[in-house]
Design an enzyme around this catalytic site. Structure first.
Site, mmCIF file in Angstrom:
data_model
loop_
_atom_site.group_PDB
_atom_site.id
_atom_site.type_symbol
_atom_site.label_atom_id
_atom_site.label_comp_id
_atom_site.label_asym_id
_atom_site.label_seq_id
_atom_site.Cartn_x
_atom_site.Cartn_y
_atom_site.Cartn_z
ATOM 1 N N ASP A 242 0.447 -1.327 0.124
ATOM 2 C CA ASP A 242 0.419 -0.018 0.285
ATOM 3 C C ASP A 242 0.914 1.309 -0.123
ATOM 4 O OD1 ASP A 242 -1.828 1.865 0.217
ATOM 5 O OD2 ASP A 242 -1.970 1.053 2.643
ATOM 6 N N ASP B 120 -7.985 -7.272 7.164
ATOM 7 C CA ASP B 120 -9.169 -7.288 7.862
ATOM 8 C C ASP B 120 -9.734 -5.509 7.597
ATOM 9 O OD1 ASP B 120 -6.710 -5.873 9.124
ATOM 10 O OD2 ASP B 120 -7.206 -5.587 11.274
HETATM 11 P P1 IMP Z 1 1.592 0.199 3.837
HETATM 12 O O1 IMP Z 1 1.273 1.018 4.247
HETATM 13 O O2 IMP Z 1 1.794 -0.736 3.148
HETATM 14 O O3 IMP Z 1 2.449 -0.190 5.168
HETATM 15 O O4 IMP Z 1 0.653 -1.116 4.517
HETATM 16 C C1 IMP Z 1 0.255 -1.300 6.179
HETATM 17 C C2 IMP Z 1 -0.606 -2.534 6.465
HETATM 18 O O5 IMP Z 1 -2.462 -2.017 6.449
HETATM 19 C C3 IMP Z 1 -0.665 -4.061 5.284
HETATM 20 O O6 IMP Z 1 -0.215 -4.799 5.598
HETATM 21 C C4 IMP Z 1 -2.285 -4.033 4.750
HETATM 22 O O7 IMP Z 1 -2.174 -4.968 6.528
HETATM 23 C C5 IMP Z 1 -2.284 -3.053 5.135
HETATM 24 N N1 IMP Z 1 -3.416 -2.340 4.863
HETATM 25 C C6 IMP Z 1 -3.193 -1.421 3.763
HETATM 26 N N2 IMP Z 1 -4.198 -1.509 2.511
HETATM 27 C C7 IMP Z 1 -5.341 -2.054 3.009
HETATM 28 C C8 IMP Z 1 -6.158 -2.738 2.631
HETATM 29 O O8 IMP Z 1 -6.673 -2.251 1.417
HETATM 30 N N3 IMP Z 1 -7.201 -3.466 3.573
HETATM 31 C C9 IMP Z 1 -7.200 -4.353 4.241
HETATM 32 N N4 IMP Z 1 -5.952 -3.926 4.853
HETATM 33 C C10 IMP Z 1 -4.311 -2.511 4.465
HETATM 34 MG MG MG Z 2 -5.093 -4.214 9.738
#
Ligand code: IMP
Ligand code: MG
Length: 180
Positions: A103, A160
């Site tokens: 993300d 989740d």
């Molecule tokens: P980051 O922003 O790339 O650090 O993502 C952090 C975490 O947020 C990921 O490992 C997921 O567990 C969660 N995440 C990000 N996008 C989504 C989504 O669309 N649905 C559910 N969890 C998400």
């Molecule tokens: Mg989460």
């Protein structure tokens, strides 16, 4: 039924299964004769890790790291806390980091830096989902990608909303009324 909470299904169970089989074939081809360790990230990446490891019929190990990005449920806070390190030595091993979704990239950045301290011979990333974002906090090369998804909030297959829906067998978009 939990699926009634979904606006629509993006990837049904059989599509996920099929894509994992394809990814596994690529991984097997690339890691023949290497010293592979899969490292999954708690909690979202665990379902993906458990399906992937059983699809990879060459000798390998797996381990787990814990990372938490405390947010309001649907947005990443940008602060990642490591809650658990790996337990097996990664020195001189070929590490493949397994994550549910790329993300903002914050989680992958922090976990990648942690694993590099362990001195692996190589370190690549496999993410089931790749969010199409215009501005990403961290650009990180992802070696294996399952599917691209639009920049919307998705649940299921480990992902989740407030600790719910991880056990959904498909991946879908939650109805607005369930996260307001
Ligand atoms: P980051 O922003 O790339 O650090 O993502 C952090 C975490 O947020 C990921 O490992 C997921 O567990 C969660 N995440 C990000 N996008 C989504 C989504 O669309 N649905 C559910 N969890 C998400
Ligand atoms: Mg989460």
């Amino acid at each position: 039924m939990m699926t009634n909470d979904l606006e629509y299904v993006l990837f049904p169970e059989d599509k996920i299964e099929q894509r994992i089989a394809e990814l596994s074939s690529e991984i097997v081809r690339d890691y023949q004769g290497k010293n592979l360790v899969l490292v999954g990230i708690l909690k979202g990446g665990i379902i993906f890790l458990s399906d992937l490891t059983r699809r990879i019929p060459i000798p390998h190990s797996y381990d787990i790291v814990g990372a938490s990005s405390y947010g309001d449920g649907i947005t990443s806070s940008g602060h990642v806390i490591i809650t658990k390190d790996v337990e097996i030595p990664l020195k001189d091993r070929d590490v493949l980091l397994i994550e549910d979704i790329y993300d903002t990239g914050t989680t992958l950045k922090v976990v990648k830096d942690l694993l590099l301290v362990h001195g692996p011979r190589s370190l690549e990333i496999c993410a089931l989902l790749w969010k199409e974002k215009k501005n990403r906090r961290y650009d990180i090369p992802i070696r294996y990608i399952g599917f691209s998804v639009p920049d919307v909030f998705v649940v299921g297959y480990g992902l989740d909303y407030n600790e719910k829906y991880r056990n959904l067998r498909c991946i879908g978009v939650l109805k607005k009324e369930f996260y307001s």
